[in-house]
Scaffold this active site. Structure first.
Site, PDB file in Angstrom:
ATOM      1  CE  LYS A  33      44.294  17.493  -1.745  1.00  0.00           C
ATOM      2  NZ  LYS A  33      44.367  18.447  -3.215  1.00  0.00           N
ATOM      3  CG  HIS A  34      40.774  13.437  -1.460  1.00  0.00           C
ATOM      4  ND1 HIS A  34      40.510  13.659  -0.270  1.00  0.00           N
ATOM      5  CD2 HIS A  34      40.956  14.180  -2.514  1.00  0.00           C
ATOM      6  CE1 HIS A  34      40.300  15.052  -0.363  1.00  0.00           C
ATOM      7  NE2 HIS A  34      40.373  15.322  -1.805  1.00  0.00           N
ATOM      8  CG  ASN A  41      39.413  -1.834 -11.671  1.00  0.00           C
ATOM      9  OD1 ASN A  41      39.636  -2.745 -11.266  1.00  0.00           O
ATOM     10  ND2 ASN A  41      38.064  -1.235 -12.177  1.00  0.00           N
ATOM     11  CG  HIS A  51      38.463  -2.567  -2.995  1.00  0.00           C
ATOM     12  ND1 HIS A  51      39.038  -3.853  -2.983  1.00  0.00           N
ATOM     13  CD2 HIS A  51      37.794  -2.223  -4.061  1.00  0.00           C
ATOM     14  CE1 HIS A  51      38.585  -4.264  -4.355  1.00  0.00           C
ATOM     15  NE2 HIS A  51      38.164  -3.396  -4.848  1.00  0.00           N
TER      16      HIS A  51
END
Length: 532
Positions: free
Chosen positions: A283-284, A426, A532
């Site tokens: 999800k996302h 993180n 990232h």
């Protein structure tokens, strides 16, 4: 500025892909347009009974060197580049007996297809087109007077334009065709340059980089409705996944669907289908549940149990052929996309009962160890890095605590580290018995990620009525080192018994002492997985 319309009296055709060629050329000929052609294209048109002049009659020079030299001649390029309203150009044509070319139809040697087929170096070299791009660029530069067609899909459009303008092509159409032509040669050259760089052992940061692609899908919008978007396939790169997938069921994919599905499939590919069935729910772009088991059904149920709330409306990726049992279970909740290497007919029928659920079959799994590049845009430039192809199974795991992990803990640590590689930094992942039980993603501090993951595990226990958090007896993976002992202490308090992390902090000794005091086993991988 281009004139409004340009009459077409002579066309030069030189194509590798002969799809639709004869019908297109016949329509041109029926309009009285003289046809000039090369090699195999000339043969195809002549055999179809069309009046066609071989390019060697224009150049008065035979094709030579196995066709390497045939159109690189003033008779061709003068005909393409001559400006019709320039008296000096027209005088040069007349003085040298050259004829203007009003329409160029070229598609290039199939370099990308040759590359994708894994053909040898010399064969790839021979499929680098030289004359074709030169002609395309010449015609596109002179689009004020010349129309250039590089895509079979444009044949019908050009014929319609000729019909509308009584044998001429309008300036807007010529500009659009020229833009497409320059984009085609740029994409073609990018594929060659990047392949060649890889073959010779490219520099980490070469002076020039080229990237290109062909349109795979136009999208309604991007991440948000006010953003435009499209998906482009990289030429010559055949990494299984979104670019190779066939959509079997469901409505059109969105930008977010594509991005999340790519993340899901890359994650599940970490698990060898010969060893276990694996399922990743995303999800996302973050995993909300991952598991491996003896069957896809069992793996899906365990992955879903990690965070069923987040899984609603998510992406499900599988590392094996979708079967009936897994399909029945997956369709019980709202799911946006299922992606797998393949699916049985019965499973496809089950998915088909949900009209909006997309099913993508990629044909194979991507190799997590394979090299590649990640490209992102920055203001005014590109940021390029190698793909994270490090795999925990290849890493020497160094035990740094007094207590050695058990075999079960080692297995779970490897599992958790594979997942952590695909969680936004993180990243903290709690896992037990081959399934995630809590995931903390994308927080600004590692201790917050650890607390969120622990909270997720505690919530999971409440859902099933368990007396203790699901993190009890789990292992925890961290994508980067713990800068302080607080994150590790949070994991110990949640009930974790073992930790896997890269190590390398200035405070490693402090973190190791905290692990020993808590009775944890801990291993260092020496490899970080920032994402990232």
């Amino acid at each position: 500025m281009p004139r409004d319309t340009t009459p077409v009296t002579r066309a030069l055709l030189s194509v590798s892909d002969k799809t639709g060629l004869v019908d297109f050329a016949r329509s041109l000929s029926e309009r009285g347009i003289a046809l000039v052609s090369t090699g195999g294209t000339h043969k195809a048109l002549a055999e179809a009974g069309l009046p066609v002049t071989e390019v060697s009659e224009l150049t008065r020079f035979p094709e030579m060197m196995d066709g390497r030299v045939k159109t690189l001649h003033p008779a061709v390029h003068g005909g393409l580049l001559a400006i019709r309203d320039n008296p000096e150009h027209q005088a040069a044509l007349a003085a040298h007996g050259l004829q203007a070319i009003d329409l160029l139809v070229v598609n290039l040697y199939p370099f990308e297809a040759t590359l994708e087929a894994g053909r040898p170096f010399d064969e790839c070299i021979e499929n680098i087109d030289v004359g074709g791009p030169a002609m395309i660029r010449a015609a596109a530069k002179n689009h004020a007077d010349v129309a250039v067609v590089v895509d079979v899909a444009d044949y019908a459009t050009v014929l319609a334009e000729l019909q509308t303008h009584d044998g001429a092509i309008g300036s807007e159409m010529r500009r659009r065709l020229a833009q497409k032509a320059f984009s085609r040669t740029a994409s073609y050259d990018a594929a060659i340059a990047n392949w060649f760089a890889g073959e010779i052992g490219k520099e980490d940061a070469p002076a020039f980089r080229a990237f290109g692609g062909n349109l795979g899908q136009s999208l309604r919008y991007g991440e948000n409705p006010h953003q435009s978007a499209a998906f482009y396939r990289s030429p010559g790169i055949a990494r299984p996944g979104i670019a190779t997938a066939r959509q079997i069921r469901g409505k059109a994919l969105s930008y977010n669907n594509l991005n999340d599905t790519d993340a899901a499939y890359e994650c599940v590919a970490e698990f060898d289908p010969a060893c276990s069935a694996a399922v990743a729910i995303i999800k996302h772009a973050n995993p909300c549940g991952v598991a491996e088991a003896s069957s896809l059904l069992e793996a899906y149920e365990q992955a879903l149990a990690c965070d069923p709330t987040s899984a609603f409306g998510g992406i499900v990726a599988l590392n094996r052929t979708l079967d009936v049992e897994a399909a029945k279970k997956i369709v019980e909740i709202f799911t946006e996309v299922i992606i797998a290497p393949d699916a049985s007919d019965e499973a496809m029928a089950i998915v088909g009962t949900k009209k909006n659920l997309r099913l993508l079959l990629a044909g194979a799994l991507p190799d997590p160890r394979a090299a590649g590049e990640i490209v992102r845009t920055l203001a005014g430039g590109l940021l390029i890095q190698g793909r994270d192809s490090a795999v925990v199974d290849d890493m020497p795991l160094r035990v740094v605590t007094r207590r050695e992990p058990s075999e079960a803990e080692f297995a779970d640590m490897r599992f958790a580290y594979k997942v952590a590689k695909h969680v936004k930094s993180n990243a903290i992942v709690y896992a037990r018995a081959g399934a995630t039980v809590g995931i903390g993603a994308g927080q600004m501090s590692r201790v917050d990620s650890s607390r969120i993951a622990a909270w997720k595990a505690a919530e999971g226990a409440k859902r099933i009525g368990a007396a203790e958090s699901l993190a009890k007896g789990s292992v925890v993976a961290s994508d980067a080192f713990f800068p302080f002992a607080d994150g590790l202490i949070a994991a110990a308090e949640a009930g974790a018994t073992a930790v896997i992390q890269p190590g390398g902090s200035m405070r490693d000794d402090e973190v190791i002492r905290a692990a020993d005091e808590a009775g944890l086993a801990m291993v260092f991988t020496g490899t970080r997985h920032f994402r990232h």
